[in-house]
Design an enzyme around this catalytic site. Structure first.
Site, short mmCIF file in Angstrom:
data_model
loop_
_atom_site.label_atom_id
_atom_site.label_comp_id
_atom_site.label_asym_id
_atom_site.label_seq_id
_atom_site.Cartn_x
_atom_site.Cartn_y
_atom_site.Cartn_z
N GLU A 1 0.86 -1.20 0.00
CA GLU A 1 0.00 0.00 0.00
C GLU A 1 0.89 1.24 0.00
OE1 GLU A 1 -2.84 -0.26 3.21
OE2 GLU A 1 -3.52 -2.24 2.55
N TRP B 1 1.66 -0.28 -6.52
CA TRP B 1 2.80 -1.02 -7.07
C TRP B 1 2.41 -2.43 -7.49
CZ3 TRP B 1 6.69 1.94 -8.15
CH2 TRP B 1 6.95 3.04 -7.33
N ILE B 2 1.17 -2.62 -7.89
CA ILE B 2 0.73 -3.99 -8.17
C ILE B 2 1.01 -4.36 -9.63
CG2 ILE B 2 -1.22 -5.60 -8.07
CD1 ILE B 2 -0.18 -4.27 -5.33
N GLU C 1 9.39 -7.62 -3.91
CA GLU C 1 9.24 -8.82 -3.04
C GLU C 1 10.21 -8.78 -1.87
OE1 GLU C 1 8.25 -12.58 -4.67
OE2 GLU C 1 7.61 -11.68 -6.56
N THR D 1 12.97 -5.69 -0.15
CA THR D 1 14.23 -5.06 -0.56
C THR D 1 15.43 -5.88 -0.06
OG1 THR D 1 14.34 -3.78 1.48
CG2 THR D 1 13.17 -2.75 -0.37
N SER D 2 16.62 -5.52 -0.55
CA SER D 2 17.83 -6.22 -0.08
C SER D 2 17.99 -6.07 1.43
CB SER D 2 19.07 -5.66 -0.79
OG SER D 2 19.09 -6.11 -2.13
N GLU D 3 17.62 -4.89 1.95
CA GLU D 3 17.74 -4.67 3.39
C GLU D 3 16.80 -5.63 4.14
OE1 GLU D 3 17.34 -2.26 1.15
OE2 GLU D 3 19.23 -1.16 1.30
C1 LIG Z 1 8.08 -2.84 -10.43
C2 LIG Z 1 7.48 -3.20 -9.11
C3 LIG Z 1 6.55 -4.21 -9.05
C4 LIG Z 1 5.94 -4.54 -7.83
N1 LIG Z 1 4.95 -5.50 -7.80
C5 LIG Z 1 4.27 -5.71 -6.65
C6 LIG Z 1 3.16 -6.60 -6.62
O1 LIG Z 1 2.82 -7.23 -7.64
N2 LIG Z 1 2.47 -6.74 -5.47
C7 LIG Z 1 2.80 -6.07 -4.32
O2 LIG Z 1 2.13 -6.25 -3.29
N3 LIG Z 1 3.86 -5.21 -4.31
C8 LIG Z 1 4.60 -5.02 -5.44
N4 LIG Z 1 5.66 -4.13 -5.44
C9 LIG Z 1 5.99 -3.42 -4.21
C10 LIG Z 1 7.30 -3.85 -3.59
O3 LIG Z 1 7.15 -5.12 -3.01
C11 LIG Z 1 7.71 -2.76 -2.59
O4 LIG Z 1 8.13 -1.65 -3.36
C12 LIG Z 1 8.79 -3.21 -1.66
O5 LIG Z 1 8.31 -4.16 -0.76
C13 LIG Z 1 9.40 -2.04 -0.86
O6 LIG Z 1 8.41 -1.25 -0.28
P1 LIG Z 1 8.45 0.34 -0.47
O7 LIG Z 1 8.63 0.60 -1.91
O8 LIG Z 1 7.27 0.93 0.19
O9 LIG Z 1 9.77 0.80 0.28
P2 LIG Z 1 9.90 1.12 1.84
O10 LIG Z 1 9.39 -0.01 2.64
O11 LIG Z 1 9.36 2.47 2.10
O12 LIG Z 1 11.49 1.16 1.98
C14 LIG Z 1 12.27 2.30 1.65
C15 LIG Z 1 13.73 2.00 2.03
O13 LIG Z 1 13.82 1.78 3.46
C16 LIG Z 1 14.39 0.49 3.69
N5 LIG Z 1 13.77 -0.11 4.88
C17 LIG Z 1 12.45 -0.21 5.18
N6 LIG Z 1 12.28 -0.84 6.35
C18 LIG Z 1 13.52 -1.17 6.79
C19 LIG Z 1 14.02 -1.85 7.95
N7 LIG Z 1 13.20 -2.34 8.89
N8 LIG Z 1 15.37 -1.99 8.08
C20 LIG Z 1 16.21 -1.52 7.13
N9 LIG Z 1 15.81 -0.86 6.03
C21 LIG Z 1 14.48 -0.69 5.86
C22 LIG Z 1 14.10 -0.32 2.44
O14 LIG Z 1 15.01 -1.40 2.31
C23 LIG Z 1 14.26 0.73 1.35
O15 LIG Z 1 15.62 0.88 1.06
C24 LIG Z 1 6.30 -3.85 -6.65
C25 LIG Z 1 7.29 -2.84 -6.71
C26 LIG Z 1 7.87 -2.50 -7.91
C27 LIG Z 1 8.89 -1.40 -7.95
#
Ligand SMILES: Cc1cc2nc3c(=O)[nH]c(=O)nc-3n(C[C@H](O)[C@H](O)[C@H](O)COP(=O)(O)OP(=O)(O)OC[C@H]3O[C@@H](n4cnc5c(N)ncnc54)[C@H](O)[C@@H]3O)c2cc1C
Length: 381
Positions: free
Chosen positions: A127, A156-157, A363, A365-367
């Protein structure tokens, strides 16, 4: 560990490779430029069984395992990461959630059309304000009589606009209650679903990424996958397996970038000789190849464990984290090897460079992979 490829795994790789050369390579830059989701291409992949690799034959799929699945994604992603991403999201997120947690009626209803890609699948967890921290999701489903009413926005779906079937995890209980989320399977024909903003992305541009808006979206009790309150735990299990597919995606992108680099380094001459003869370039190729090999081992290790029904939380995170970072680094080196030509859209490596970055984000992030690995390591110690 025995990663010897079976006949069926080799066949899937060959099928995907031939398909990618004929049906994807000639068009991929047009799709990329115009951000077109190639629905016809995905449907043709469905006819070949590539969109239902893990779905058992009784539900219309190919009934194969994770080695075949990894091979399929690798060969597609070697040519186009976007189509690889769409294949991964459809197979291991949407279809696999229904396969893993749906009842018999739900599997019979949804899987045959998903397995052939007659229907395209989406999986909605993220979300606007809850990405990594999915437990704080705000999208809700409230019970009204015999129906559930969903409200809120998922973002981001993958296939957020074009999917026919959406598996969505939404809040049905209290905020931060890990048993306060439930999974629903919803058909696009439901009038309570609206597609929102489509993202204009850096890479993976032919894989549609868009909002899904639930606006008084009414579904019956039959739409629940598994039991009420199980959504978060289900999602974490699906992501464990899904990470193998993103590892395969990164692996494919890295392999594609390395293949292109080797070919170019042998052809391109400077100072009267192919640039491959310069140690600086040869060493780069050696590092790229070794990192890819390590990623391949980690990915097949996770795939092997998954085939054997073992828990893959740590192994999937190892594979996903490593290959994602390798994809970015290999694609970066590939652009460097191509020099100025690598910076243009006339050569394939700039697209690998742009596409690769998604692997370190989607799915988990690396973190977040490091967080998952650390948690697993510290469990019980
Ligand atoms: C092309 C694309 C396709 C996608 N497809 C889907 C989909 O089909 N279905 C779906 O549900 N989602 C989908 N996503 C969403 C994706 O899973 C999220 O973008 C991802 O989980 C990261 O969430 P965020 O972008 O809100 O980043 P945030 O969670 O806001 O993170 C921002 C930064 O903070 C870091 N961070 C956050 N929390 C921590 C922590 N606890 N410790 C250390 N670092 C932290 C992260 O690593 C990142 O560097 C998609 C995204 C993209 C870009």
């Amino acid at each position: 560990m025995d990663f010897e490829q079976t006949e069926s795994a080799r066949m899937v790789a060959q099928t995907a490779k031939d398909f990618a050369e004929k049906e994807i390579r000639p068009y991929l830059m047009d799709w990329d430029e115009s951000q077109t989701l190639p629905l016809d291409c995905l449907r043709k992949m469905g006819e070949l069984g590539l969109m239902g690799i893990l779905v058992p034959e009784e539900y219309g799929g190919a009934g194969l395992g994770y080695f075949e699945y990894v091979n399929g994604i690798v060969e597609i992603a070697k040519v186009c990461g976007s189509v690889g991403l769409s294949m991964a999201a459809h197979n291991s997120l949407c279809s696999n959630h229904i396969l893993s947690f749906g009842n018999e009626a739900q599997k019979k209803k949804y899987l045959p059309k998903l397995a052939t890609a007659e229907h395209l699948g989406a999986w909605a967890l993220t979300e606007p304000n809850t990405g990594s921290d999915a437990m704080r999701m705000k999208c809700t489903a409230k019970k009204e009589g015999n129906e559930w009413v969903l409200n809120g926005t998922k973002c981001w779906i993958t296939h957020g606009k074009s999917s026919d079937i959406i598996v969505a995890i939404v809040r049905t209980g209290e905020l931060l209650d890990s048993h306060g989320m439930t999974t629903f399977v919803i058909e696009r024909t439901n009038p309570g679903i609206k597609a929102g903003k489509k993202e204009n992305k850096l890479g993976m541009r032919a894989s549609e990424t868009a909002e899904v808006i639930f606006d008084n979206c009414r579904v019956s009790e039959d739409a629940i996958l598994g039991k009420e309150g199980e959504g978060f735990q289900q999602a974490m299990k699906i992501l464990d397996g899904g990470r193998i597919s993103i590892a395969a995606l990164g692996l494919g992108i890295a392999k594609g970038a390395l293949e292109a680099s080797i070919k170019y380094a042998k052809e391109r001459e400077q100072f009267g000789q192919p640039i491959a003869h310069f140690q600086a370039i040869g060493f780069k190729l050696a590092d790229m190849a070794m990192q890819i090999e390590a990623g391949e081992l980690l990915t097949f290790q996770a795939a092997d464990a998954k085939n054997k029904g073992k828990k893959v939380t740590k192994l999937g995170a190892f594979a996903k984290y490593h290959t994602s970072e390798v994809a970015v680094s290999v694609a970066n080196d590939a652009v460097q090897i191509f020099g100025g030509y690598g910076y243009t859209k006339d050569f394939p490596v700039e697209k690998f460079y742009r596409d690769s970055k998604l692997c370190t984000i989607g799915e988990g992030t690396s973190e977040i992979q490091k967080l998952v690995i650390a948690r697993e390591l510290l469990k019980g110690n």
